[in-house]
Scaffold this motif. Structure first.
Motif, PDB file in Angstrom:
ATOM      1  N   VAL A 218     -58.223  30.959 -43.665  1.00 20.50           N
ATOM      2  CA  VAL A 218     -59.398  30.011 -43.890  1.00 20.50           C
ATOM      3  C   VAL A 218     -60.460  30.493 -44.558  1.00 20.50           C
ATOM      4  N   LEU A 219     -61.103  29.586 -45.448  1.00 21.45           N
ATOM      5  CA  LEU A 219     -62.278  30.109 -46.445  1.00 21.45           C
ATOM      6  C   LEU A 219     -63.754  29.661 -45.500  1.00 21.45           C
ATOM      7  N   ALA A 220     -64.599  30.645 -45.553  1.00 19.89           N
ATOM      8  CA  ALA A 220     -65.716  30.562 -44.950  1.00 19.89           C
ATOM      9  C   ALA A 220     -66.859  30.889 -46.016  1.00 19.89           C
ATOM     10  N   ILE A 221     -67.538  29.583 -46.454  1.00 15.31           N
ATOM     11  CA  ILE A 221     -68.641  29.597 -47.335  1.00 15.31           C
ATOM     12  C   ILE A 221     -69.979  29.833 -46.513  1.00 15.31           C
ATOM     13  N   ILE A 222     -70.658  31.237 -46.698  1.00 15.91           N
ATOM     14  CA  ILE A 222     -71.815  31.485 -45.868  1.00 15.91           C
ATOM     15  C   ILE A 222     -73.043  31.474 -46.897  1.00 15.91           C
ATOM     16  N   TYR A 228     -76.850  25.506 -51.186  1.00 16.92           N
ATOM     17  CA  TYR A 228     -75.979  24.671 -51.737  1.00 16.92           C
ATOM     18  C   TYR A 228     -74.485  24.774 -51.309  1.00 16.92           C
ATOM     19  N   LYS A 229     -74.420  25.458 -49.967  1.00 19.39           N
ATOM     20  CA  LYS A 229     -72.911  25.637 -49.532  1.00 19.39           C
ATOM     21  C   LYS A 229     -72.277  24.360 -49.106  1.00 19.39           C
ATOM     22  N   THR A 230     -72.879  23.416 -48.606  1.00 16.67           N
ATOM     23  CA  THR A 230     -72.302  22.258 -48.414  1.00 16.67           C
ATOM     24  C   THR A 230     -72.064  21.330 -49.623  1.00 16.67           C
ATOM     25  N   SER A 231     -73.118  20.863 -50.344  1.00 16.06           N
ATOM     26  CA  SER A 231     -72.819  20.467 -51.763  1.00 16.06           C
ATOM     27  C   SER A 231     -71.723  20.914 -52.515  1.00 16.06           C
ATOM     28  N   THR A 232     -71.554  22.471 -52.493  1.00 20.07           N
ATOM     29  CA  THR A 232     -70.314  23.080 -53.363  1.00 20.07           C
ATOM     30  C   THR A 232     -69.088  22.644 -52.820  1.00 20.07           C
ATOM     31  N   SER A 233     -69.065  22.804 -51.247  1.00 24.75           N
ATOM     32  CA  SER A 233     -67.887  22.641 -50.616  1.00 24.75           C
ATOM     33  C   SER A 233     -67.415  21.009 -50.978  1.00 24.75           C
ATOM     34  N   MET A 234     -68.232  20.012 -50.676  1.00 25.29           N
ATOM     35  CA  MET A 234     -68.007  18.910 -51.006  1.00 25.29           C
ATOM     36  C   MET A 234     -67.342  18.368 -52.299  1.00 25.29           C
ATOM     37  N   ALA A 235     -68.177  19.119 -53.446  1.00 20.16           N
ATOM     38  CA  ALA A 235     -67.912  18.728 -54.889  1.00 20.16           C
ATOM     39  C   ALA A 235     -66.398  19.513 -55.062  1.00 20.16           C
ATOM     40  N   LYS A 272     -74.236  27.144 -37.438  1.00 12.22           N
ATOM     41  CA  LYS A 272     -75.688  27.591 -37.848  1.00 12.22           C
ATOM     42  C   LYS A 272     -75.956  28.658 -36.799  1.00 12.22           C
ATOM     43  N   THR A 273     -75.671  28.694 -35.824  1.00 14.23           N
ATOM     44  CA  THR A 273     -76.082  29.742 -34.993  1.00 14.23           C
ATOM     45  C   THR A 273     -74.941  30.396 -33.917  1.00 14.23           C
ATOM     46  N   SER A 274     -75.101  31.497 -33.595  1.00 14.64           N
ATOM     47  CA  SER A 274     -73.940  32.164 -32.747  1.00 14.64           C
ATOM     48  C   SER A 274     -74.227  31.666 -31.262  1.00 14.64           C
ATOM     49  N   SER A 275     -73.225  31.142 -30.720  1.00 15.72           N
ATOM     50  CA  SER A 275     -73.141  30.958 -29.156  1.00 15.72           C
ATOM     51  C   SER A 275     -71.811  30.933 -28.547  1.00 15.72           C
ATOM     52  N   LYS A 276     -71.629  31.329 -27.565  1.00 13.63           N
ATOM     53  CA  LYS A 276     -70.050  31.376 -27.003  1.00 13.63           C
ATOM     54  C   LYS A 276     -69.316  30.220 -27.218  1.00 13.63           C
ATOM     55  N   SER A 277     -70.098  29.050 -26.941  1.00 12.34           N
ATOM     56  CA  SER A 277     -69.271  27.930 -27.177  1.00 12.34           C
ATOM     57  C   SER A 277     -68.822  27.531 -28.501  1.00 12.34           C
ATOM     58  N   GLY A 317     -71.501  27.781 -43.050  1.00  8.05           N
ATOM     59  CA  GLY A 317     -72.038  28.287 -42.116  1.00  8.05           C
ATOM     60  C   GLY A 317     -73.450  29.100 -42.503  1.00  8.05           C
ATOM     61  N   GLU A 318     -74.351  29.366 -41.795  1.00 10.40           N
ATOM     62  CA  GLU A 318     -75.550  30.139 -42.313  1.00 10.40           C
ATOM     63  C   GLU A 318     -75.303  31.712 -41.984  1.00 10.40           C
ATOM     64  N   ARG A 319     -74.234  31.913 -41.258  1.00  6.71           N
ATOM     65  CA  ARG A 319     -74.025  33.344 -40.961  1.00  6.71           C
ATOM     66  C   ARG A 319     -72.806  33.697 -40.535  1.00  6.71           C
ATOM     67  N   ARG A 320     -72.162  34.836 -40.562  1.00  2.00           N
ATOM     68  CA  ARG A 320     -70.822  35.144 -40.137  1.00  2.00           C
ATOM     69  C   ARG A 320     -70.984  35.114 -38.648  1.00  2.00           C
ATOM     70  N   PRO A 321     -69.633  34.456 -38.035  1.00  2.00           N
ATOM     71  CA  PRO A 321     -69.679  34.350 -36.681  1.00  2.00           C
ATOM     72  C   PRO A 321     -69.212  35.605 -36.090  1.00  2.00           C
ATOM     73  N   GLN A 322     -69.515  35.930 -34.713  1.00  2.00           N
ATOM     74  CA  GLN A 322     -68.837  36.619 -33.969  1.00  2.00           C
ATOM     75  C   GLN A 322     -67.356  36.582 -33.176  1.00  2.00           C
TER      76      GLN A 322
END
Length: 412
Positions: A218-222, A228-235, A272-277, A317-322
């Motif tokens: 999968v591609l993750a745009i961080i 403009y990550k969402t705008s770029t993804s949508m366009a 947005k944020t890292s959490s277990k769920s 996302g705003e950051r890389r996940p764990q």
């Protein structure tokens, strides 16, 4: 019901399919259907048109029908085609009065009339999925049915707006798209990678169906807020306006979007944020679209199918996940913090929806016009993957990265 053309057409159909019946138009009853034994009914069906909903695995049809009773046309009702031969539908929809004089034989004439009319009514086909058709010689792209030489407008439950195509020449379309992605960010590599990922998403379903082989990442745009990550993804990945999901949606809702998007890209926005769920949800999304062996329940009507998920996904996302390593190696990260978006080019991308769609349609038609496309592409993928695996400079990488590179290099 004084309509000579209706009477003539219906009697013509009766003569072919039910010669024991005839339609009589008179001033007293305004239309009567009579059989050979002079049994008559003064309430008869008028079939308007049929809606046929096509999914990848099944179809469901609805018929729009009214009745004429003693010359009075009743409102049009919509019913499952399977209910057309159930008297309870008609009495519940129109009441008992139009059928008060009906006997068992009257209903037999009534239903026989439906059987005669049914093959002749207009059929409206509505598609419930996007991507390659089962026989792989057509592609459903937004509101277009694409074959080797044409792109015809269709009805689709997945998209509301028309799918725009450009009126530019093929060479101008290609130049426009190339210039946009070459200059979209400060790194040509990222811009072209977005474009290659978009095109890989349109062949994955085809390859899995025919070869049980396909891109498994999968591609993750961080990027932070305002990158403009969402705008770029949508366009880039949502040019025909299908449904976009977010991490606020339930996993079941996200899965349903994936299952309708047999091919192409599903955007899952706003990690947005890292959490277990949240990480657990992200991990399931990565497994869902980053593994050609992942199956998902797919419901059509009253049937449940267990089938491979063949679409690809983009996560913003705003950051890389764990995540655990086996999931992490299924993700290709595009970092916009180090390679910021060129806002002027993004604006051009957003206004070039028709050009992107035309570029994709041209690519699909290129595939359909080349009978050896699958074999040649897979051979290229294997060649590039194996070259990297034997390169001492890249020894020791996770095995999935070699495959990831192979797919992108073959597409390039």
């Amino acid at each position: 019901m004084q309509n000579d053309l209706f009477a003539e057409n219906l009697n013509s159909l009766f003569s072919l399919r039910a010669p024991e019946l005839r339609f009589h138009d008179d001033e007293v009853h305004y239309g009567t259907i009579i059989d050979d034994n002079e049994n008559a009914i003064h309430t008869f069906p008028i079939l308007e048109y049929e809606e046929r909903y096509l999914s990848q695995d099944d179809s469901e049809s609805y018929t729009h029908i009214s009745i004429c009773t003693y010359g009075q046309l009743k409102e049009v009702a919509r019913t499952k085609s399977s209910e057309l031969f159930d008297s309870r539908f008609f009495t519940s929809r129109y009441g008992n009065k139009p059928f008060a004089s009906f006997t068992k034989h009257s209903w037999k004439i009534f239903f026989k009339t439906i059987k005669v009319m049914l093959p002749e009514i207009e059929q409206k086909v509505i598609y419930r999925y996007s991507g390659w058709s089962k026989d792989l010689d057509k592609y459903l792209f937004g509101k277009l049915l694409v074959d080797a030489n044409s792109a015809l407008t269709i009805e689709s439950t997945l998209v509301k707006a028309d799918t725009l195509l450009s009126d530019k020449t093929e060479s101008d379309v290609c130049k426009t798209v190339n210039d946009i992605f070459a200059n979209l960010t400060s790194s040509k590599l990222i811009g072209y990678t977005l474009l290659m990922y978009l095109f890989l998403s349109h062949i994955k379903q085809r390859f899995i169906t025919a070869h049980r082989l396909g891109p498994e990442f999968v591609l993750a745009i961080i990027g932070g807020t305002g990158s403009y990550k969402t705008s770029t993804s949508m366009a880039t990945f949502n040019t025909y306006d299908t449904t976009v999901s977010s991490f606020e949606d339930s996993l079941a809702s996200i899965r349903r979007i994936f299952q309708a998007n047999k091919s192409g890209v599903t955007i899952v926005d706003d990690y947005k944020t890292s959490s277990k769920s949240l990480d657990a949800k992200l991990e399931k999304i990565v497994r869902l679209s980053g593994d050609v062996q992942t199956t998902g329940k797919y419901v059509v009507g009253n049937k449940v199918f267990d089938e491979l998920v063949t679409g690809m996904s983009v996560i913003t996302g705003e950051r890389r996940p764990q995540l655990q390593q086996s999931s992490y190696s299924r993700i290709l990260f595009a970092d916009l913090e180090n390679s910021p978006i060129n806002l002027e080019v993004l604006t051009e991308l957003q206004s070039s929806k028709a050009e992107i769609n035309s570029f994709i349609v041209l690519f699909i038609q290129f595939i359909l016009q080349n009978p050896r496309f699958d074999d040649e592409f897979i051979a290229l993928f294997q060649q590039h993957r194996d070259q990297l695996m034997t390169d001492p400079n890249y020894k020791g990488m996770h095995g999935r990265y070699y495959s990831m590179y192979g797919w992108l290099a073959a597409m390039w």
